[in-house]
Design a protein around this motif. Structure first.
Motif, PDB file in Angstrom:
ATOM      1  N   ALA A  18       0.837  -1.208   0.000  1.00 17.31           N
ATOM      2  CA  ALA A  18       0.000   0.000   0.000  1.00 17.31           C
ATOM      3  C   ALA A  18       0.872   1.258   0.000  1.00 17.31           C
ATOM      4  O   ALA A  18       0.611   2.221  -0.741  1.00 17.31           O
ATOM      5  N   GLU A  19       1.901   1.271   0.833  1.00 20.66           N
ATOM      6  CA  GLU A  19       2.790   2.435   0.896  1.00 20.66           C
ATOM      7  C   GLU A  19       3.565   2.596  -0.409  1.00 20.66           C
ATOM      8  O   GLU A  19       3.779   3.725  -0.884  1.00 20.66           O
ATOM      9  N   SER A  20       3.953   1.473  -1.012  1.00 21.68           N
ATOM     10  CA  SER A  20       4.683   1.534  -2.280  1.00 21.68           C
ATOM     11  C   SER A  20       3.807   2.101  -3.384  1.00 21.68           C
ATOM     12  O   SER A  20       4.264   2.916  -4.210  1.00 21.68           O
ATOM     13  N   VAL A  21       2.531   1.679  -3.411  1.00 21.75           N
ATOM     14  CA  VAL A  21       1.612   2.205  -4.417  1.00 21.75           C
ATOM     15  C   VAL A  21       1.433   3.711  -4.227  1.00 21.75           C
ATOM     16  O   VAL A  21       1.424   4.487  -5.192  1.00 21.75           O
ATOM     17  N   ARG A  24      -6.373   9.569  -4.479  1.00 25.89           N
ATOM     18  CA  ARG A  24      -6.560   8.222  -3.939  1.00 25.89           C
ATOM     19  C   ARG A  24      -7.031   7.231  -5.006  1.00 25.89           C
ATOM     20  O   ARG A  24      -6.555   6.094  -5.055  1.00 25.89           O
ATOM     21  N   PRO A  25      -7.901   7.620  -5.943  1.00 28.45           N
ATOM     22  CA  PRO A  25      -8.327   6.663  -6.972  1.00 28.45           C
ATOM     23  C   PRO A  25      -7.176   6.161  -7.846  1.00 28.45           C
ATOM     24  O   PRO A  25      -7.259   5.056  -8.402  1.00 28.45           O
ATOM     25  N   LEU A  26      -6.104   6.949  -7.991  1.00 30.66           N
ATOM     26  CA  LEU A  26      -4.975   6.490  -8.792  1.00 30.66           C
ATOM     27  C   LEU A  26      -4.346   5.235  -8.199  1.00 30.66           C
ATOM     28  O   LEU A  26      -3.801   4.393  -8.921  1.00 30.66           O
ATOM     29  N   MET A  27      -4.416   5.109  -6.885  1.00 29.64           N
ATOM     30  CA  MET A  27      -3.857   3.925  -6.236  1.00 29.64           C
ATOM     31  C   MET A  27      -4.624   2.674  -6.674  1.00 29.64           C
ATOM     32  O   MET A  27      -4.032   1.627  -6.939  1.00 29.64           O
ATOM     33  N   LYS A  28      -5.951   2.799  -6.748  1.00 30.89           N
ATOM     34  CA  LYS A  28      -6.772   1.638  -7.165  1.00 30.89           C
ATOM     35  C   LYS A  28      -6.484   1.270  -8.612  1.00 30.89           C
ATOM     36  O   LYS A  28      -6.398   0.088  -8.974  1.00 30.89           O
ATOM     37  N   THR A  84      -5.513  -1.494   3.366  1.00 36.05           N
ATOM     38  CA  THR A  84      -4.484  -1.238   4.384  1.00 36.05           C
ATOM     39  C   THR A  84      -4.409   0.253   4.679  1.00 36.05           C
ATOM     40  O   THR A  84      -4.167   1.059   3.771  1.00 36.05           O
ATOM     41  N   PRO A  85      -4.615   0.654   5.939  1.00 35.13           N
ATOM     42  CA  PRO A  85      -4.506   2.083   6.268  1.00 35.13           C
ATOM     43  C   PRO A  85      -3.056   2.553   6.099  1.00 35.13           C
ATOM     44  O   PRO A  85      -2.115   1.863   6.501  1.00 35.13           O
ATOM     45  N   ILE A  86      -2.873   3.701   5.495  1.00 39.22           N
ATOM     46  CA  ILE A  86      -1.547   4.319   5.408  1.00 39.22           C
ATOM     47  C   ILE A  86      -1.656   5.744   5.944  1.00 39.22           C
ATOM     48  O   ILE A  86      -2.702   6.381   5.855  1.00 39.22           O
ATOM     49  N   TYR A  87      -0.545   6.240   6.470  1.00 40.33           N
ATOM     50  CA  TYR A  87      -0.551   7.555   7.106  1.00 40.33           C
ATOM     51  C   TYR A  87       0.683   8.351   6.669  1.00 40.33           C
ATOM     52  O   TYR A  87       1.691   8.410   7.379  1.00 40.33           O
ATOM     53  N   PRO A  88       0.632   8.969   5.485  1.00 40.30           N
ATOM     54  CA  PRO A  88       1.758   9.787   5.041  1.00 40.30           C
ATOM     55  C   PRO A  88       2.037  10.911   6.049  1.00 40.30           C
ATOM     56  O   PRO A  88       1.125  11.435   6.701  1.00 40.30           O
ATOM     57  N   TRP A 119      -9.920   5.992   8.399  1.00 41.71           N
ATOM     58  CA  TRP A 119     -10.191   4.964   7.404  1.00 41.71           C
ATOM     59  C   TRP A 119     -11.431   4.149   7.758  1.00 41.71           C
ATOM     60  O   TRP A 119     -11.704   3.886   8.920  1.00 41.71           O
ATOM     61  N   ASN A 120     -12.158   3.711   6.717  1.00 44.41           N
ATOM     62  CA  ASN A 120     -13.204   2.709   6.867  1.00 44.41           C
ATOM     63  C   ASN A 120     -12.619   1.336   6.537  1.00 44.41           C
ATOM     64  O   ASN A 120     -11.569   1.231   5.888  1.00 44.41           O
ATOM     65  N   ASP A 121     -13.307   0.295   6.962  1.00 44.87           N
ATOM     66  CA  ASP A 121     -12.780  -1.051   6.770  1.00 44.87           C
ATOM     67  C   ASP A 121     -12.652  -1.438   5.297  1.00 44.87           C
ATOM     68  O   ASP A 121     -11.843  -2.303   4.942  1.00 44.87           O
ATOM     69  N   ASP A 122     -13.446  -0.806   4.444  1.00 40.95           N
ATOM     70  CA  ASP A 122     -13.413  -1.163   3.025  1.00 40.95           C
ATOM     71  C   ASP A 122     -12.366  -0.369   2.232  1.00 40.95           C
ATOM     72  O   ASP A 122     -12.305  -0.449   1.009  1.00 40.95           O
ATOM     73  N   GLY A 123     -11.576   0.419   2.932  1.00 43.23           N
ATOM     74  CA  GLY A 123     -10.534   1.186   2.263  1.00 43.23           C
ATOM     75  C   GLY A 123     -10.958   2.579   1.853  1.00 43.23           C
ATOM     76  O   GLY A 123     -10.156   3.339   1.296  1.00 43.23           O
ATOM     77  N   SER A 124     -12.210   2.918   2.118  1.00 41.26           N
ATOM     78  CA  SER A 124     -12.659   4.279   1.815  1.00 41.26           C
ATOM     79  C   SER A 124     -12.268   5.218   2.951  1.00 41.26           C
ATOM     80  O   SER A 124     -11.937   4.785   4.054  1.00 41.26           O
ATOM     81  N   LEU A 125     -12.319   6.534   2.667  1.00 41.43           N
ATOM     82  CA  LEU A 125     -11.876   7.535   3.637  1.00 41.43           C
ATOM     83  C   LEU A 125     -13.043   8.066   4.445  1.00 41.43           C
ATOM     84  O   LEU A 125     -14.105   8.366   3.911  1.00 41.43           O
ATOM     85  N   ARG A 126     -12.852   8.186   5.740  1.00 37.30           N
ATOM     86  CA  ARG A 126     -13.795   8.951   6.566  1.00 37.30           C
ATOM     87  C   ARG A 126     -13.393  10.412   6.589  1.00 37.30           C
ATOM     88  O   ARG A 126     -14.228  11.304   6.528  1.00 37.30           O
ATOM     89  N   SER A 127     -12.087  10.654   6.684  1.00 36.94           N
ATOM     90  CA  SER A 127     -11.592  12.029   6.720  1.00 36.94           C
ATOM     91  C   SER A 127     -10.115  12.009   6.349  1.00 36.94           C
ATOM     92  O   SER A 127      -9.428  11.002   6.498  1.00 36.94           O
ATOM     93  N   ALA A 128      -9.647  13.155   5.868  1.00 43.49           N
ATOM     94  CA  ALA A 128      -8.227  13.312   5.551  1.00 43.49           C
ATOM     95  C   ALA A 128      -7.889  14.794   5.637  1.00 43.49           C
ATOM     96  O   ALA A 128      -8.434  15.601   4.874  1.00 43.49           O
ATOM     97  N   VAL A 129      -7.035  15.143   6.580  1.00 42.37           N
ATOM     98  CA  VAL A 129      -6.682  16.546   6.809  1.00 42.37           C
ATOM     99  C   VAL A 129      -5.152  16.677   6.809  1.00 42.37           C
ATOM    100  O   VAL A 129      -4.464  15.977   7.556  1.00 42.37           O
TER     101      VAL A 129
END
Length: 831
Positions: A203-206, A226-230, A253-257, A264-274
């Motif tokens: 996930a971090e590599s992507v 984020r869609p580019l990762m998918k 996989t949750p990642i935290y740059p 994060w939600n369990d399905d890989g979607s975002l709840r928030s990003a600040v």
């Protein structure tokens, strides 16, 4: 048939075009052998003079203006990152031979149909662009594309795909790290995730891979990209690089740059990003590339430059051991002095320390060090800056070699001819001052007269003996500092004062062994060249020690801050036109060194910047640290030296000259002996007083803001340190010497080289030096007298009241009519 004719014509035109391109651009291509560094990485160990490991040598790869000197092997980089980069940047990497024509066509079609222009450059081409063609700065030009293609084919023939991919991962730009760029996989892993590059998960590599096309904008817009990762994960599944299960797990996989707070939600979607702290990237990078990561960098860099032409790149980076003359304590002290140096905003420095008895380089610092990654440019060895009044001791010692004495006097008055240098405050005494006094106060007019009498060609020859390259058209301005040199060159030249007059070319490397212990290179025993006889070197050293010790700080001593408790010290400050360059060069019995301070890009420093107060303390801290732990020793005095007190100053003389009367000189070569320091019956008239006190350092550059054209401005060096506000008017002098000349007060027209309370580089320093105009805060003449006369510089006093100067012949180096005046940028560096 017509079709084949057209096709043939097209092919012919294409061949002609390729031939023309090769003729224009293909003959000066760099060699791909320069990238043999891809085979090696940080295996060569470097040791100091005591046999302690001080670092390893890594080849450097450039990414445009940035350089990565910490190259990683393929085994040190996550396999996931290697796979994601290939899929994203060059899916046909393992099929093409350097240029992906299918990818280029696909990019063009996509650009036409979808208005989405793709680069089309292969990974191999990007390695070429960012290393061998970095000077073209990535411009989209026909020349760059042609050279990229040719070199990419050559690169593929010389290196395998894994080596080329590894080079790409080491050189690619991954964003702005604050004080330095994020270059390579190692920097990216640490900056974004505080991990080693081998620890990155899929996930971090992507994520890191999706940043590559535009890292700064994409980093700040996590949700948008984020869609580019998918998409990238889907292509990796399509290419067989990962399984669908691995791709799905990576998406969830949750990642935290660094700098982001993400929910994060369990399905890989975002709840928030600040994005809270983008500065975290630079902070993380500092931990990787900071002080502890780059010790001794400038010394190691200089070792590379010394060895490359001797043993070649392959031997240099293939492993083995390099033994140097570095002193680890001296290097550490010089680096600490650089870090703690109090410099004007925007200024940097260069420093070099050498052993006088061998020329071995003890320490090098090429920049003002901070917590960020050091700049790769090494001012200690690569820069050439005007040296200002730090050149004067070399001229004065040449005079001593020719039979002059410290007690000989030189006229402090304007010279005849087109070239019109001045003391820094544009004043003069009109009298004869001793050589010792002139150097203590860094006076320009007596210095130029010494140069007139000795002859500029004679001085140039001496400078070449000392390892310098004097300019072809320096003329008399050379005597007050228009020579350009590096700190290492100055340190080596000053070392001759401490070792009895022997010049050693500076060297760094003692021996090189290959990985099996076979000696590849052993430096021959240093062979000195005698440039001074031992007695002359001692007399010059005695004058240098006078600059540091004759005047107290309260009396305006130029270099009092160079003193090291328990150790004898000699040295000289220097400043150039408009205060562009500040210098201090000096010696102790076991260490000689020089420090330069200025702006990397050039330009003036603030008017308050004095060489006695900025580079001098840096030199003192570095040398004192290098001497720490050593038992204090003395300089070795040669036989045939005796001492006499002249003007309350204890001076060294050759024994056979000690009781000879001083000779009064005016630069014409017609020196006359006198019973004691002749004086004029009537003082010379003063030059216009500066509107601001001169710098304490004497500058050897033309006077500034005089209201006259540059070409006709007199040369005036600014002082390296400040001069006392007032000198006693009762017959005592600023430096403890009885006033020049004849023990009486100096006439109006002379002034010390610096602001009040700081010893200026010369009694009346040239305003042309770079220390700045009138920085001594006074218009005194060294005897406490001011100069109210605002008129332009006037002729010397009536010959009836002064010794008649002999008009020099043209071959005596007084500028002839019609000789171009030195430009303001060429003349009169300060002390």
């Amino acid at each position: 048939m017509k079709f084949f004719n057209v096709l043939g014509g097209v092919l012919l035109i294409g061949a002609a075009g390729v031939g023309g391109a090769w003729y224009a651009w293909g003959r000066d291509l760099p060699s791909v052998s320069d990238l043999d560094v891809l085979e090696y990485s940080g295996q060569t160990r470097v040791y100091d003079r005591a046999g302690s490991l001080v670092g390893t040598l890594s080849p450097s790869l450039s990414s445009g203006g940035s350089v990565n000197r910490n190259l990683l092997k393929s085994s040190q980089i996550s396999p996931w990152l290697q796979k994601t980069v290939v899929t994203s940047e060059d899916r046909r990497f393992y099929q093409h031979h350097g240029v992906d024509y299918i990818g280029i066509v696909r990019g063009l079609v996509k650009g036409v149909l979808e208005n989405d222009l793709e680069g089309g450059s292969s990974i191999t081409q990007q390695v070429v662009k960012n290393t061998l063609l970095a000077e073209l700065e990535g411009a989209r030009t026909a020349e760059r594309k042609f050279k990229e293609a040719i070199l990419a084919f050559q690169l593929e023939r010389n290196f395998n795909k894994d080596q080329i991919l590894n080079a790409y991962l080491n050189v690619i730009y991954w964003g702005d790290g604050g004080n330095s760029d994020i270059i390579g996989a190692g920097g990216a892993a640490h900056a974004y995730f505080r991990k080693q590059p081998g620890e990155l998960n899929l996930a971090e590599s992507v994520y890191l891979t999706t940043l590559i096309p535009a890292p700064n904008s994409r980093y700040r817009s996590f949700q948008a990209f984020r869609p580019l990762m998918k998409d990238l994960l889907a292509r990796m599944v399509e290419d067989g690089k990962v399984t669908q299960a691995e791709a799905d797990a990576a998406w969830k996989t949750p990642i935290y740059p660094a700098g982001w707070r993400i929910g994060w939600n369990d399905d890989g979607s975002l709840r928030s990003a600040v994005l809270e702290r983008p500065s975290r990237l630079g902070e993380n990078l500092t931990l990787l590339e900071g002080v502890r990561r780059y010790p001794n960098q400038y010394y190691l860099q200089a070792v590379e430059k010394e060895l490359l032409p001797i043993i070649g790149r392959k031997a240099l980076y293939a492993g083995g051991r390099i033994y140097t003359g570095m002193s680890a304590p001296a290097q550490a002290a010089a680096e600490q002095a650089s870090r703690s140096a109090d410099l004007p905003d925007g200024a940097t420095l260069g420093a070099a320390l050498v052993r006088p008895d061998s020329g071995e380089v003890l320490a090098l610092v090429g920049q003002k060090l901070t917590d960020g990654r050091p700049d790769d440019w090494n001012n200690a060895t690569q820069a050439r800056r005007q040296v200002g009044s730090s050149i004067k001791p070399l001229l004065y010692t040449l005079a001593l070699q020719r039979g002059w004495k410290q007690s000989d006097t030189v006229l402090d008055a304007p010279i005849s001819g087109t070239y019109q240098p001045m003391n820094y405050d544009r004043r003069w005494t009109g009298r004869y001052v001793t050589m010792r006094y002139s150097l203590d106060h860094s006076l320009n007019l007596p210095t130029v007269r010494i140069g007139q009498e000795l002859g500029v060609p004679t001085f140039e020859a001496k400078l070449r003996e000392l390892g310098f390259t004097p300019p072809a058209d320096g003329g008399l301005s050379l005597t007050i500092g228009t020579l350009e040199a590096s700190p290492l060159q100055m340190a080596a030249a000053y070392a001759t004062f401490a070792n009895g007059g022997l010049y050693y070319a500076p060297t760094l490397v003692r021996k090189v062994e290959d990985p099996r212990g076979k000696v590849l290179y052993a430096r021959p025993a240093p062979k000195p060249r005698r440039v001074w006889d031992a007695q002359t070197a001692w007399l010059g050293l005695d004058m240098l020690r006078g600059v540091v010790n004759d005047l107290t700080a309260a009396q305006g001593g130029l270099a009092t801050r160079a003193q090291i408790p328990g150790w004898p010290v000699g040295g000289k400050t220097g400043t150039t036109n408009d205060i562009k360059d500040l210098w201090f060069a000096g010696v102790t019995p076991t260490v000689a060194g020089a420090v330069w301070v200025g702006r990397q890009e050039g330009g003036s420093l603030p008017s308050w910047a004095y060489s006695g107060e900025i580079p001098t303390p840096v030199w003192q801290q570095a040398v004192a640290g290098a001497l720490a732990g050593q038992v204090p020793s003395s300089f070795r005095e040669p036989p045939g030296i005796t001492y006499r007190v002249v003007r309350q100053v204890n001076m060294a003389f050759r024994t056979d000259q000690a009781d000879q009367e001083p000779v009064a000189r005016d630069g014409s070569g017609s020196g006359t002996r006198s019973s004691f320091f002749p004086r004029r019956n009537a003082p010379a008239q003063a030059a216009p007083a500066p509107t601001q006190a001169p710098d304490p350092q004497v500058q050897d550059t033309p006077a500034q803001d005089t209201g006259t054209p540059d070409a006709g401005q007199p040369d005036t060096q600014q002082p390296d340190t400040q001069v006392p506000d007032a000198a006693s008017q009762d017959g005592s002098s600023l430096d403890g010497q009885s006033p020049e000349p004849g023990g009486q007060d100096l006439p109006a027209g002379t002034a010390p080289d610096g602001p009040p309370g700081s010893g200026q580089d010369g009694a009346g320093q040239n305003s042309s030096s770079q220390n700045g105009p009138g920085q001594d805060g006074s218009s005194q003449d060294g005897a406490g007298q001011s100069f109210p006369d605002p008129a332009p510089p006037e002729p010397l006093p009536d010959p009836a009241t002064t010794p008649d100067p002999v008009t020099p012949a043209p071959n005596e180096l007084v500028p002839l009519p019609g000789t171009p005046d030195p430009s303001p940028n060429e003349i009169q560096p300060l002390n």
